[in-house]
Design a protein around this motif. Structure first.
Motif, short mmCIF file in Angstrom:
data_model
loop_
_atom_site.label_atom_id
_atom_site.label_comp_id
_atom_site.label_asym_id
_atom_site.label_seq_id
_atom_site.Cartn_x
_atom_site.Cartn_y
_atom_site.Cartn_z
N LEU A 1 -17.36 71.56 -1.91
CA LEU A 1 -16.01 71.20 -2.33
C LEU A 1 -15.10 70.88 -1.15
O LEU A 1 -14.01 70.35 -1.33
CB LEU A 1 -15.40 72.32 -3.18
CG LEU A 1 -16.15 72.56 -4.49
CD1 LEU A 1 -15.71 73.84 -5.15
CD2 LEU A 1 -15.98 71.39 -5.42
N THR A 2 -15.55 71.21 0.04
CA THR A 2 -14.88 70.83 1.29
C THR A 2 -15.97 70.32 2.24
O THR A 2 -16.28 70.95 3.26
CB THR A 2 -14.14 72.03 1.91
OG1 THR A 2 -15.06 73.13 2.06
CG2 THR A 2 -12.96 72.47 1.07
N PRO A 3 -16.57 69.16 1.93
CA PRO A 3 -17.78 68.73 2.64
C PRO A 3 -17.60 68.46 4.13
O PRO A 3 -18.58 68.54 4.87
CB PRO A 3 -18.21 67.46 1.90
CG PRO A 3 -17.00 66.99 1.18
CD PRO A 3 -16.19 68.22 0.88
N GLU A 4 -16.38 68.21 4.58
CA GLU A 4 -16.19 68.00 6.02
C GLU A 4 -16.45 69.28 6.81
O GLU A 4 -16.61 69.25 8.02
CB GLU A 4 -14.78 67.46 6.31
CG GLU A 4 -13.66 68.46 6.14
CD GLU A 4 -13.22 68.68 4.69
OE1 GLU A 4 -12.27 69.46 4.50
OE2 GLU A 4 -13.79 68.08 3.76
N MET A 5 -16.54 70.42 6.12
CA MET A 5 -16.81 71.70 6.78
C MET A 5 -18.30 72.07 6.78
O MET A 5 -18.67 73.11 7.31
CB MET A 5 -15.98 72.81 6.13
CG MET A 5 -14.52 72.63 6.37
SD MET A 5 -13.59 74.00 5.68
CE MET A 5 -11.94 73.35 5.79
#
Length: 192
Positions: free
Chosen positions: A99-103
């Motif tokens: 849900l926060t793929p940049e992480m």
């Protein structure tokens, strides 16, 4: 983002920022399924609520008796509470990071993977291919919906994870209780 061509190092370094820009900060409820690629383990379902505005989340995994959660800089897991940063908190529940793929630990150093190619699939789906720094033939893929900035599919060397539903929660809506997961009759179909 440049599509359908091998990315330069400069293009690779800005991808996490470009991916984060696809997503509006909201509170989201997602459900999904994950399975080991070796065929030995049974698929398991999960539910995650992530609020990237206040950097908090909850995670329920089918078969677990506890709920992992993160809020106010404290991770509460089966191992007890511990202080950790929001980006590092997802190590306990990697599906939360979809849900926060940049992480996700896929975007280059210090990770051992680096993005090499971005392709558009059927309009609004973005397929990211990552290669291992020591063996370019060792690859992982991630499918992000550019309409919501969420990774809906992750294909790793040992695991496949798929988000099957996602919705935005109202600010005054309570976090759903631990779900009773229905019996998984078959693997969800892939629709692009």
């Amino acid at each position: 983002m440049r599509f359908d061509t091998v990315l330069t190092q400069a293009e690779r370094s800005v991808l996490p920022t470009e991916v984060a820009a696809l997503r509006l900060p909201r509170r989201r409820l997602a459900r999904g399924v994950s399975v080991s690629r070796d065929g030995r383990g049974r698929p398991w379902q999960f539910q995650a609520v992530v609020d990237d505005r206040d950097e908090s989340w909850t995670f329920d995994r089918q078969g677990d008796t506890h709920r992992d959660r993160y809020a106010d800089g404290v991770l509460h897991s089966v191992d007890g509470p511990g202080e950790v940063s929001f980006p590092r908190s997802g190590a306990v529940a990697p599906a939360v990071r979809m849900l926060t793929p940049e992480m996700l630990l896929l975007w280059g150093p210090p990770a051992s993977y680096s993005p090499v190619l971005v392709q558009r699939i059927k309009g609004h789906w973005l397929l990211f291919t990552f290669e291992h720094e020591h063996d370019p033939a060792h690859r992982r893929t991630l499918v992000i919906d550019e309409r919501d900035g969420i990774a809906h599919r992750s294909y790793e060397a040992d695991r496949i994870t798929m988000i099957t539903s996602v919705r935005v929660l109202d600010d005054d809506e309570p976090i759903p209780p631990r779900p009773r997961f229905p019996r998984l009759q078959e693997w969800p179909s892939v629709e692009y």
